[in-house]
Design an enzyme around this catalytic site. Structure first.
Site, short mmCIF file in Angstrom:
data_model
loop_
_atom_site.label_atom_id
_atom_site.label_comp_id
_atom_site.label_asym_id
_atom_site.label_seq_id
_atom_site.Cartn_x
_atom_site.Cartn_y
_atom_site.Cartn_z
N ARG A 10 -41.97 15.07 6.97
CA ARG A 10 -41.55 14.43 5.72
C ARG A 10 -42.69 14.43 4.69
NH1 ARG A 10 -40.44 8.55 4.13
NH2 ARG A 10 -38.87 8.76 2.48
N HIS B 78 -42.46 15.78 0.91
CA HIS B 78 -42.81 14.95 -0.24
C HIS B 78 -44.00 15.52 -1.01
CE1 HIS B 78 -40.47 10.99 0.68
NE2 HIS B 78 -39.77 12.07 0.94
N ASN C 175 -42.54 6.84 -1.30
CA ASN C 175 -43.60 6.93 -0.29
C ASN C 175 -44.12 5.59 0.19
OD1 ASN C 175 -43.51 9.73 -0.52
ND2 ASN C 175 -45.08 9.77 -2.13
N HIS D 41 -33.45 15.60 9.37
CA HIS D 41 -33.07 14.25 9.79
C HIS D 41 -32.50 14.23 11.21
CE1 HIS D 41 -32.82 12.66 5.36
NE2 HIS D 41 -34.03 13.01 5.72
C1 HEM Z 1 -31.89 15.96 0.89
C2 HEM Z 1 -32.53 14.92 0.38
C3 HEM Z 1 -33.26 13.92 1.21
C4 HEM Z 1 -33.16 12.57 1.09
C5 HEM Z 1 -32.32 11.80 0.10
C6 HEM Z 1 -34.02 12.00 2.10
C7 HEM Z 1 -34.21 10.65 2.30
C8 HEM Z 1 -34.88 10.11 3.38
C9 HEM Z 1 -34.98 8.69 3.63
C10 HEM Z 1 -34.44 7.58 2.74
C11 HEM Z 1 -35.66 8.54 4.79
C12 HEM Z 1 -36.03 7.21 5.46
C13 HEM Z 1 -37.29 6.68 4.81
C14 HEM Z 1 -37.60 5.24 5.17
O1 HEM Z 1 -36.79 4.56 5.76
O2 HEM Z 1 -38.73 4.79 4.87
C15 HEM Z 1 -36.00 9.84 5.26
C16 HEM Z 1 -36.68 10.11 6.43
C17 HEM Z 1 -37.04 11.37 6.82
N1 HEM Z 1 -36.88 12.53 6.10
FE1 HEM Z 1 -35.71 12.78 4.50
N2 HEM Z 1 -34.61 13.01 2.81
C18 HEM Z 1 -34.19 14.21 2.29
C19 HEM Z 1 -34.59 15.46 2.68
C20 HEM Z 1 -35.54 15.71 3.65
C21 HEM Z 1 -36.16 16.98 3.88
C22 HEM Z 1 -35.91 18.24 3.06
C23 HEM Z 1 -37.01 16.81 4.92
C24 HEM Z 1 -37.94 17.81 5.56
C25 HEM Z 1 -37.76 19.11 5.54
C26 HEM Z 1 -36.90 15.44 5.34
C27 HEM Z 1 -37.52 14.88 6.43
C28 HEM Z 1 -37.40 13.56 6.81
C29 HEM Z 1 -37.89 13.06 8.08
C30 HEM Z 1 -38.45 13.91 9.20
C31 HEM Z 1 -37.69 11.68 8.07
C32 HEM Z 1 -38.11 10.67 9.15
C33 HEM Z 1 -39.58 10.30 8.88
C34 HEM Z 1 -40.19 9.34 9.88
O3 HEM Z 1 -39.58 8.97 10.87
O4 HEM Z 1 -41.35 8.96 9.63
N3 HEM Z 1 -36.03 14.79 4.52
N4 HEM Z 1 -35.51 10.77 4.37
#
Ligand code: HEM
Length: 321
Positions: A63, A67, A95, A196
């Protein structure tokens, strides 16, 4: 009118492809082959230790890379600390209290005092690109050849981080347009969202989806409400993928087809829209997902890199030299 719009679309696609190709041409998997051949091995073993300690770290680093790349390119600007005179991206809305994994980055040697990297230190931006790939592979996901040669930014932009990163309440149209603005197609967006399949999300990011949206399986909503009350508990964590949050597989798409996507933005990919058929394909064809995810990661990693003598090779990833 229709042909004018078509021409504009083709021109836009063409210039996006050109930007991407130019960027790709400057990056190369062999960039450190003579100056720092052990770099991939060092990053891999650092990630292996970190993921062994805590599997979620693979998700957090992946992530971070997303970002970083979406805010003025993959230039490690996200790693810069705020100081009295410098405002970075770490405390931008998407972030702050959310992005994590910064410490793994710091433990990978990237300064000239390290013996292994003495000849020529590598950049923080390249280490992040390698670490994201290795984390995915360590949890059973696809591997890809990482293009290298990015330089590190000397600036960061909190306001661009606030405006360029799509939020969890985004509609399908918003998601497609925010990825298109970075030269990525709707297919890339749907494949990259498969990230995800690992990691966790805080209650505050999915509360309105499980309480108010109609495109949610009622049993799933009730299950998630147990850890996410309608008020309070904002930071309570649940896995983004229902059953295998530490395995990089295609279950995320099976969840979407069953209306068990955690975020509103996740379920938007399968809600009677243009991405439904692709989601169905990925839900039954893990290889198609793995192939498209890997290709889209290479494309994402080529967003506006600083190359040549632009930027710098940061000695400490957390501050400009
Ligand atoms: C399509 C639009 C996307 C949205 C709206 C989005 C939104 C989010 C949100 C809201 C979270 C949870 C954050 C939190 O609770 O603090 C999250 C977690 C995550 N996102 Fe996305 N995301 C998107 C695309 C992506 C992309 C493109 C990737 C990587 C290629 C990604 C990888 C991740 C990962 C791996 C997590 C878990 C992180 C952790 O456990 O520390 N996301 N995302």
């Amino acid at each position: 009118m229709a042909s004018f719009i078509r021409r504009q679309v083709i021109l836009t696609l063409f210039s996006a492809a050109l930007v991407l190709c130019t960027a790709m041409a400057q990056l190369s998997p062999a960039f450190y082959a003579s100056t720092c051949p052990s770099l991939p091995r060092i990053v891999r073993s650092t990630m292996a230790q970190a993921v062994n300690r805590e599997p979620r770290m693979a998700a957090s680093i992946l992530r971070l890379f997303f970002h970083d790349c979406f805010v003025n390119g993959c230039d490690a600007s996200i790693l810069l600390d705020d100081t009295a005179t410098f405002t970075g991206e770490k405390n931008a809305f998407p972030n702050g209290n959310s992005a994590r994994g910064y410490e793994v980055r710091s433990s990978t040697p990237s300064n000239p005092t390290s013996k292994l990297l003495a000849k020529r230190p590598c950049t923080c931006a390249d280490i992040l690109a390698l670490a994201a790939r290795d984390g995915v592979a360590l949890l059973g996901g696809p591997k890809w050849r990482v293009q290298l040669g990015r330089r590190d930014a000397t600036t960061a932009s909190q306001s661009d981080a606030n405006s360029n990163l799509p939020g969890p309440s985004s509609s399908l149209a918003n998601l497609i347009s925010s990825f298109a603005a970075k030269g990525l197609s709707a297919r890339d967006m749907t494949a990259l969202s498969g990230a995800h399949t690992i990691g966790q999300a805080r209650c505050t990011t999915f509360r309105s989806h499980i309480y108010s949206d109609v495109d949610v399986d009622p049993g799933f909503a009730a299950l998630r409400q147990q850890n996410c009350p309608s008020a309070g508990g904002d930071d309570n964590l649940v896995p983004l993928d229902l059953q295998t949050p530490n395995r990089f597989d295609n279950e995320y798409y099976q969840n979407l087809v069953a209306k068990k996507g955690l975020l509103h933005s996740d379920q938007e990919l399968f809600n009677n829209g243009t991405q439904d058929s692709l989601v169905r394909l990925y839900s039954v064809n893990a290889r198609a997902f793995a192939r498209d995810f890997a290709a889209a990661m290479v494309k994402m990693g080529a967003i506006s890199p600083l190359t040549g003598t632009n930027g710098e090779i940061r000695l400490n990833c957390r501050k400009v030299n």
